[in-house]
Scaffold this active site. Structure first.
Site: not given
Length: 214
Positions: A48-50, A80, A142-143, A191, A193
């Protein structure tokens, strides 16, 4: 008896992680409250966005309980953004950003670039075998962050190879650490998952079961 493994359900691929954990033989629950955190044998910190997850942890009054749980030996897998949260040291974070800590690593946030720079790679991940494609793990970035430095108690599980499968040079990313383990803590920059390959989650489930016996 199956282990009960929580997935921090503030942001990210919560359902996908739960599905992978259950396929690996665990019972999975969503964790949003301290009481839920206290009921699990292990925990997944999803991507997600840390910075957003950091803020939400404090809003939900979970930051300190989670830090205490990690320090007390709760098995935790960070994917991530979850890798960022587990890092003792962070490079590239925004002003005021905090981590939970516990893993003696320095992690660089958004190391591989922006969303448009997302990519996939085949990795050899220590401890992950008996799968398709000669045991390689198809990793989705992803990022993503990477680990710039790892302390002596950290086991490196995977690095970016010098060249991609198509022969393209990896450049500055070559050799960067993208999966590691430290005691009961597991972290990946990618990721697992989203690929349908549940072997990383199975590795974590084994780690949780091992901690229950110790």
């Amino acid at each position: 008896m199956p282990a009960t493994i929580g997935v921090l359900a503030l942001q990210g691929d919560v359902r996908e992680h739960q599905k992978a954990l259950e396929a690996a033989g665990a019972r999975s629950v969503a964790v949003r409250r301290q009481a839920e955190l206290e009921s699990v044998d292990g925990l997944v910190l999803p991507g997600g966005e840390s910075t957003t997850i950091d803020k939400l942890l404090r809003i939900f009054e979970l930051h300190e309980p989670l830090r205490d749980a990690v320090a007390s030996g709760l098995p935790v897998y960070g994917s991530c953004a979850g890798m960022i949260l587990l890092a003792d040291r962070l490079v590239g974070g925004i002003t005021g950003q905090q981590t939970v800590g516990g893993m003696d690593v320095t992690v660089r946030r958004n190391a591989f670039g922006r969303q448009v720079d997302s990519f996939e790679a085949d990795l050899d991940v220590a401890g992950v075998t008996d799968g398709p494609d000669d045991d390689a793990v198809r990793a989705v970035f992803i990022r993503a962050p990477w680990i710039e430095e790892a302390g002596p108690g950290v086991e490196v599980l995977a690095r970016i190879p010098d060249r991609a499968t198509d022969g393209t040079a990896a450049g500055a990313a070559a050799g960067r650490i993208v999966a590691a383990r430290s005691g009961r803590l597991l972290a990946t920059a990618f990721h697992p998952e989203v690929t349908g390959d549940g072997r990383v989650h199975a590795l974590f489930v084994r780690l949780v079961h091992g901690s229950r016996r110790s």
